[in-house]
Design a protein around this motif. Sequence first.
Motif, PDB file in Angstrom:
ATOM      1  N   TYR A  30       3.645   6.430  -5.644  1.00  9.36           N
ATOM      2  CA  TYR A  30       3.998   5.248  -5.660  1.00  9.36           C
ATOM      3  C   TYR A  30       3.048   4.230  -5.844  1.00  9.36           C
ATOM      4  N   ASN A  31       2.985   3.066  -6.707  1.00 10.04           N
ATOM      5  CA  ASN A  31       2.122   1.805  -6.185  1.00 10.04           C
ATOM      6  C   ASN A  31       2.579   1.048  -5.230  1.00 10.04           C
ATOM      7  N   MET A  32       1.822   0.598  -4.207  1.00 11.35           N
ATOM      8  CA  MET A  32       2.187  -0.062  -3.221  1.00 11.35           C
ATOM      9  C   MET A  32       1.850  -1.508  -3.309  1.00 11.35           C
ATOM     10  N   GLY A  33       2.577  -2.233  -2.468  1.00  8.65           N
ATOM     11  CA  GLY A  33       2.188  -3.951  -2.401  1.00  8.65           C
ATOM     12  C   GLY A  33       2.284  -4.292  -0.889  1.00  8.65           C
ATOM     13  N   TRP A  34       1.724  -5.267  -0.667  1.00  3.87           N
ATOM     14  CA  TRP A  34       1.839  -6.220   0.431  1.00  3.87           C
ATOM     15  C   TRP A  34       2.335  -7.533   0.292  1.00  3.87           C
ATOM     16  N   PHE A  35       3.337  -7.887   0.894  1.00  8.82           N
ATOM     17  CA  PHE A  35       4.014  -9.206   0.909  1.00  8.82           C
ATOM     18  C   PHE A  35       3.896  -9.846   2.467  1.00  8.82           C
ATOM     19  N   ARG A  36       4.172 -11.088   2.534  1.00  9.49           N
ATOM     20  CA  ARG A  36       4.209 -11.974   3.706  1.00  9.49           C
ATOM     21  C   ARG A  36       5.299 -13.009   3.970  1.00  9.49           C
ATOM     22  N   GLN A  37       5.787 -13.154   4.929  1.00  8.65           N
ATOM     23  CA  GLN A  37       6.767 -14.253   4.998  1.00  8.65           C
ATOM     24  C   GLN A  37       6.784 -15.143   6.244  1.00  8.65           C
ATOM     25  N   ALA A  38       6.510 -16.163   6.143  1.00 12.33           N
ATOM     26  CA  ALA A  38       6.322 -17.385   7.067  1.00 12.33           C
ATOM     27  C   ALA A  38       7.853 -17.807   7.539  1.00 12.33           C
ATOM     28  N   PRO A  39       7.897 -18.372   8.935  1.00 14.24           N
ATOM     29  CA  PRO A  39       9.260 -18.819   9.092  1.00 14.24           C
ATOM     30  C   PRO A  39       9.651 -20.016   8.220  1.00 14.24           C
ATOM     31  N   GLY A  40      10.858 -19.988   7.659  1.00 11.25           N
ATOM     32  CA  GLY A  40      11.412 -20.851   6.842  1.00 11.25           C
ATOM     33  C   GLY A  40      10.910 -20.847   5.360  1.00 11.25           C
ATOM     34  N   VAL A  46       1.127 -10.850  -1.666  1.00 11.97           N
ATOM     35  CA  VAL A  46      -0.019 -10.733  -1.292  1.00 11.97           C
ATOM     36  C   VAL A  46      -1.049  -9.919  -2.242  1.00 11.97           C
ATOM     37  N   ALA A  47      -0.663  -8.745  -2.252  1.00 11.75           N
ATOM     38  CA  ALA A  47      -1.419  -7.798  -3.195  1.00 11.75           C
ATOM     39  C   ALA A  47      -0.699  -6.552  -3.347  1.00 11.75           C
ATOM     40  N   ALA A  48      -1.265  -5.805  -4.535  1.00 17.64           N
ATOM     41  CA  ALA A  48      -0.693  -4.630  -4.978  1.00 17.64           C
ATOM     42  C   ALA A  48      -1.710  -3.804  -5.272  1.00 17.64           C
ATOM     43  N   ILE A  49      -1.387  -2.371  -5.302  1.00 16.86           N
ATOM     44  CA  ILE A  49      -2.531  -1.484  -5.677  1.00 16.86           C
ATOM     45  C   ILE A  49      -1.790  -0.074  -6.556  1.00 16.86           C
ATOM     46  N   THR A  50      -2.354   0.293  -7.663  1.00 21.12           N
ATOM     47  CA  THR A  50      -1.848   1.647  -8.183  1.00 21.12           C
ATOM     48  C   THR A  50      -1.955   2.647  -7.475  1.00 21.12           C
ATOM     49  N   TRP A  51      -1.137   3.800  -7.626  1.00 20.18           N
ATOM     50  CA  TRP A  51      -1.291   5.113  -6.899  1.00 20.18           C
ATOM     51  C   TRP A  51      -2.684   5.749  -6.834  1.00 20.18           C
ATOM     52  N   ARG A  55      -6.529   0.170  -9.825  1.00 19.62           N
ATOM     53  CA  ARG A  55      -6.387  -1.151 -10.215  1.00 19.62           C
ATOM     54  C   ARG A  55      -5.655  -1.703  -8.954  1.00 19.62           C
ATOM     55  N   THR A  56      -5.962  -3.037  -8.956  1.00 22.46           N
ATOM     56  CA  THR A  56      -5.653  -4.319  -8.003  1.00 22.46           C
ATOM     57  C   THR A  56      -5.142  -5.376  -8.542  1.00 22.46           C
ATOM     58  N   TYR A  57      -4.213  -5.879  -7.616  1.00 19.69           N
ATOM     59  CA  TYR A  57      -3.625  -7.201  -8.229  1.00 19.69           C
ATOM     60  C   TYR A  57      -3.304  -8.133  -7.099  1.00 19.69           C
ATOM     61  N   TYR A  58      -3.780  -9.417  -6.961  1.00 23.28           N
ATOM     62  CA  TYR A  58      -3.665 -10.271  -5.889  1.00 23.28           C
ATOM     63  C   TYR A  58      -2.911 -11.472  -6.131  1.00 23.28           C
ATOM     64  N   GLY A  59      -2.427 -12.088  -5.087  1.00 25.49           N
ATOM     65  CA  GLY A  59      -1.670 -13.143  -5.207  1.00 25.49           C
ATOM     66  C   GLY A  59      -2.586 -14.573  -5.374  1.00 25.49           C
ATOM     67  N   ASP A  60      -2.381 -15.531  -5.869  1.00 30.43           N
ATOM     68  CA  ASP A  60      -3.113 -16.678  -6.233  1.00 30.43           C
ATOM     69  C   ASP A  60      -3.903 -17.062  -4.947  1.00 30.43           C
ATOM     70  N   PHE A  61      -3.144 -17.247  -3.710  1.00 27.47           N
ATOM     71  CA  PHE A  61      -3.802 -17.838  -2.749  1.00 27.47           C
ATOM     72  C   PHE A  61      -4.882 -16.879  -1.969  1.00 27.47           C
ATOM     73  N   VAL A  62      -5.123 -15.593  -2.394  1.00 31.30           N
ATOM     74  CA  VAL A  62      -6.139 -14.485  -1.605  1.00 31.30           C
ATOM     75  C   VAL A  62      -7.396 -15.207  -1.947  1.00 31.30           C
ATOM     76  N   SER A  99       7.887   2.116  -9.961  1.00 29.94           N
ATOM     77  CA  SER A  99       7.311   1.978 -11.397  1.00 29.94           C
ATOM     78  C   SER A  99       5.893   2.179 -11.502  1.00 29.94           C
ATOM     79  N   ALA A 100       5.301   2.194 -12.938  1.00 34.31           N
ATOM     80  CA  ALA A 100       3.808   2.454 -13.096  1.00 34.31           C
ATOM     81  C   ALA A 100       3.172   1.116 -13.133  1.00 34.31           C
ATOM     82  N   LEU A 101       3.807  -0.026 -12.934  1.00 38.13           N
ATOM     83  CA  LEU A 101       3.239  -1.338 -13.261  1.00 38.13           C
ATOM     84  C   LEU A 101       2.704  -1.947 -11.574  1.00 38.13           C
ATOM     85  N   LEU A 102       2.166  -2.857 -11.831  1.00 36.13           N
ATOM     86  CA  LEU A 102       1.684  -3.911 -10.645  1.00 36.13           C
ATOM     87  C   LEU A 102       2.189  -4.783 -10.728  1.00 36.13           C
TER      88      LEU A 102
END
Length: 122
Positions: A30-40, A46-51, A55-62, A99-102
């Motif tokens: 599987y492709n893997m991702g990181w997410f985050r959630q702040a209170p409220g 955050v980011a994703a990576i292929t199996w 290839r990697t993909y990042y959120g704009d704030f990174v 999926s095979a997508l980021l």
Amino acid sequence: QVQLVESGGGSVQAGGSLRLSCAASRRTTYNMGWFRQAPGKEREFVAAITWAGDRTYYGDFVKGRFTISRDNAKNTTYLQMNSLKPEDTAVYYCAADLSALLRRFTGAYAYWGPGTQVTVSS
């Protein structure tokens, strides 16, 4: 099905670093991702990576501060976070995309870990 467990969260001062780990219960393709959630706030990509890790993909704030990587021999995905800011404070989640997508939207990810807390103080 696969179980995911995050670790490596904690408290750090602004400018510091943390490395989060996400251990999968079995070998996956599987492709893997990181997410985050702040209170409220909504859960944020955050980011994703292929199996294959090619290839990697990042959120704009990174902006070059975070790096996603994986070690398939250990069934583990990592998020290296440098130059941490107080606004990075959140619960961080890893997730698996069949999926095979980021992709950056939460609905694309089938499996989620319980999350690990990251707190950055000023």
